[in-house]
Design a protein around this motif. Structure first.
Motif, mmCIF file in Angstrom:
data_model
loop_
_atom_site.group_PDB
_atom_site.id
_atom_site.type_symbol
_atom_site.label_atom_id
_atom_site.label_comp_id
_atom_site.label_asym_id
_atom_site.label_seq_id
_atom_site.Cartn_x
_atom_site.Cartn_y
_atom_site.Cartn_z
ATOM 1 N N TYR A 5 22.323 5.558 -26.577
ATOM 2 C CA TYR A 5 23.542 6.128 -26.216
ATOM 3 C C TYR A 5 25.469 5.410 -27.234
ATOM 4 O O TYR A 5 25.438 5.857 -28.331
ATOM 5 C CB TYR A 5 23.941 7.027 -25.119
ATOM 6 C CG TYR A 5 25.740 7.431 -25.260
ATOM 7 C CD1 TYR A 5 25.979 8.311 -25.279
ATOM 8 C CD2 TYR A 5 26.832 6.607 -24.537
ATOM 9 C CE1 TYR A 5 27.211 9.132 -25.591
ATOM 10 C CE2 TYR A 5 27.772 6.571 -24.430
ATOM 11 C CZ TYR A 5 28.651 7.891 -25.019
ATOM 12 O OH TYR A 5 29.547 8.440 -24.773
ATOM 13 N N LYS A 9 26.771 6.113 -30.918
ATOM 14 C CA LYS A 9 28.216 6.622 -31.028
ATOM 15 C C LYS A 9 28.489 5.693 -31.780
ATOM 16 O O LYS A 9 29.697 6.369 -32.981
ATOM 17 C CB LYS A 9 28.645 5.983 -29.299
ATOM 18 C CG LYS A 9 30.356 6.755 -29.679
ATOM 19 C CD LYS A 9 30.615 7.276 -28.376
ATOM 20 C CE LYS A 9 31.335 6.778 -27.640
ATOM 21 N NZ LYS A 9 31.772 7.943 -26.146
ATOM 22 N N HIS A 12 27.673 7.385 -35.137
ATOM 23 C CA HIS A 12 28.573 8.759 -35.705
ATOM 24 C C HIS A 12 30.076 7.896 -36.412
ATOM 25 O O HIS A 12 30.554 8.898 -37.541
ATOM 26 C CB HIS A 12 28.192 9.028 -34.174
ATOM 27 C CG HIS A 12 29.119 10.477 -33.922
ATOM 28 N ND1 HIS A 12 29.234 11.284 -35.029
ATOM 29 C CD2 HIS A 12 30.586 10.625 -33.664
ATOM 30 C CE1 HIS A 12 29.955 12.269 -35.360
ATOM 31 N NE2 HIS A 12 31.022 12.281 -34.337
ATOM 32 N N LYS A 89 36.644 20.899 -31.700
ATOM 33 C CA LYS A 89 35.995 19.964 -32.708
ATOM 34 C C LYS A 89 35.167 20.430 -33.487
ATOM 35 O O LYS A 89 35.663 20.298 -34.540
ATOM 36 C CB LYS A 89 35.568 19.017 -31.433
ATOM 37 C CG LYS A 89 35.213 17.680 -32.808
ATOM 38 C CD LYS A 89 34.412 17.033 -32.142
ATOM 39 C CE LYS A 89 33.178 15.818 -33.022
ATOM 40 N NZ LYS A 89 33.333 14.464 -32.255
HETATM 41 C C1 HEM Z 1 28.396 18.180 -36.826
HETATM 42 C C2 HEM Z 1 29.643 17.151 -36.455
HETATM 43 C C3 HEM Z 1 29.717 16.805 -34.803
HETATM 44 C C4 HEM Z 1 29.226 16.486 -33.942
HETATM 45 C C5 HEM Z 1 27.966 17.507 -33.732
HETATM 46 C C6 HEM Z 1 29.770 15.712 -32.909
HETATM 47 C C7 HEM Z 1 29.726 14.762 -31.397
HETATM 48 C C8 HEM Z 1 30.190 14.307 -31.283
HETATM 49 C C9 HEM Z 1 30.058 14.183 -29.468
HETATM 50 C C10 HEM Z 1 28.855 14.453 -28.705
HETATM 51 C C11 HEM Z 1 30.212 12.485 -29.914
HETATM 52 C C12 HEM Z 1 30.153 12.420 -27.855
HETATM 53 C C13 HEM Z 1 31.351 12.652 -26.967
HETATM 54 C C14 HEM Z 1 31.654 11.242 -26.120
HETATM 55 O O1 HEM Z 1 30.276 10.474 -26.025
HETATM 56 O O2 HEM Z 1 32.213 10.734 -25.129
HETATM 57 C C15 HEM Z 1 31.336 12.558 -30.352
HETATM 58 C C16 HEM Z 1 32.423 11.243 -30.660
HETATM 59 C C17 HEM Z 1 33.073 11.147 -31.459
HETATM 60 N N1 HEM Z 1 33.273 11.660 -32.577
HETATM 61 FE FE1 HEM Z 1 32.100 12.963 -33.284
HETATM 62 N N2 HEM Z 1 30.766 14.906 -33.924
HETATM 63 C C18 HEM Z 1 31.113 15.428 -35.159
HETATM 64 C C19 HEM Z 1 31.477 15.173 -36.081
HETATM 65 C C20 HEM Z 1 32.932 14.456 -35.380
HETATM 66 C C21 HEM Z 1 33.858 14.295 -36.948
HETATM 67 C C22 HEM Z 1 33.623 15.200 -38.593
HETATM 68 C C23 HEM Z 1 34.925 13.264 -36.106
HETATM 69 C C24 HEM Z 1 36.134 12.334 -37.261
HETATM 70 C C25 HEM Z 1 36.308 13.060 -38.112
HETATM 71 C C26 HEM Z 1 34.274 13.243 -35.102
HETATM 72 C C27 HEM Z 1 34.811 12.302 -34.719
HETATM 73 C C28 HEM Z 1 34.210 11.199 -33.051
HETATM 74 C C29 HEM Z 1 34.848 10.810 -32.527
HETATM 75 C C30 HEM Z 1 36.355 9.662 -33.048
HETATM 76 C C31 HEM Z 1 34.409 9.575 -31.210
HETATM 77 C C32 HEM Z 1 34.057 8.571 -29.904
HETATM 78 C C33 HEM Z 1 34.867 9.603 -29.493
HETATM 79 C C34 HEM Z 1 34.859 8.284 -27.776
HETATM 80 O O3 HEM Z 1 33.718 8.170 -27.358
HETATM 81 O O4 HEM Z 1 36.512 8.329 -27.622
HETATM 82 N N3 HEM Z 1 33.351 13.463 -34.923
HETATM 83 N N4 HEM Z 1 30.912 13.194 -30.974
#
Ligand code: HEM
Length: 145
Positions: A5, A9, A12, A89
């Motif tokens: 995990y 992250k 990502h 999102k």
């Molecule tokens: C298919 C596209 C995407 C999927 C399926 C996705 C899914 C996710 C998931 C499941 C998390 C984890 C949340 C957690 O652990 O609490 C995450 C974290 C995050 N995502 Fe995405 N995401 C995608 C695209 C994006 C894009 C395009 C951006 C920004 C432009 C983005 C920005 C972030 C950020 C900043 C986090 C960290 C948030 C945190 O843990 O505080 N994501 N994403």
């Protein structure tokens, strides 16, 4: 959650940063490109910069963002699909993807010296990724609903 995990992250977020850097910089290049004569040395330099940015950074970063994002969403307990933030999102992510596709088309037009769009147009377009990024960060961090 699995032991992967934090790594998923990490990658990502790294992919997101690289993708966003391109989505913010490419339309700036288009603004400057509009201001030079087709066929000039400057125009040819912009073509190389635009092609390398799109193919070398933005396309792989888009793929990485999706792959690691989907892997995160598939981790048990990370997303509560009954809440609304994830859908907002994902809608914003689709909008960024559509914008990426438009940028690719416009880059091709520049590469073939057939762009007819103005610098003002690209200045306005330049603001869209910023707005979508704000929406996405508020959704993932604040999770307002
Ligand atoms: C298919 C596209 C995407 C999927 C399926 C996705 C899914 C996710 C998931 C499941 C998390 C984890 C949340 C957690 O652990 O609490 C995450 C974290 C995050 N995502 Fe995405 N995401 C995608 C695209 C994006 C894009 C395009 C951006 C920004 C432009 C983005 C920005 C972030 C950020 C900043 C986090 C960290 C948030 C945190 O843990 O505080 N994501 N994403």
């Amino acid at each position: 959650m699995t032991a992967f995990y934090p790594w998923l992250k990490t990658f990502h977020i790294l992919s997101v940063i690289a993708w966003m850097a391109g989505l913010l910089y490419l339309p700036r290049l288009f603004v400057y490109h509009v201001g030079v004569r087709p066929g000039s040395e400057a125009s040819e330099t912009f073509k190389v910069m635009e092609r390398r940015l799109l193919r070398g950074i933005m396309n792989p970063a888009l793929v990485g963002t999706y792959l690691f994002g989907i892997a995160l969403a598939a981790e048990p307990g990370v997303v509560d699909w009954a809440q609304g933030w994830i859908y907002v999102k994902l809608a914003a992510v689709l909008a960024l993807t559509a914008l990426h596709y438009c940028f690719a088309q416009w880059r091709k037009a520049f590469a073939e010296d057939r762009n007819r769009r103005s610098a003002a147009f690209f200045r306005v377009v330049n603001e869209i990724p910023t707005l979508l990024l704000i929406v996405i960060v508020v959704m993932v961090v604040v999770r307002p609903f």
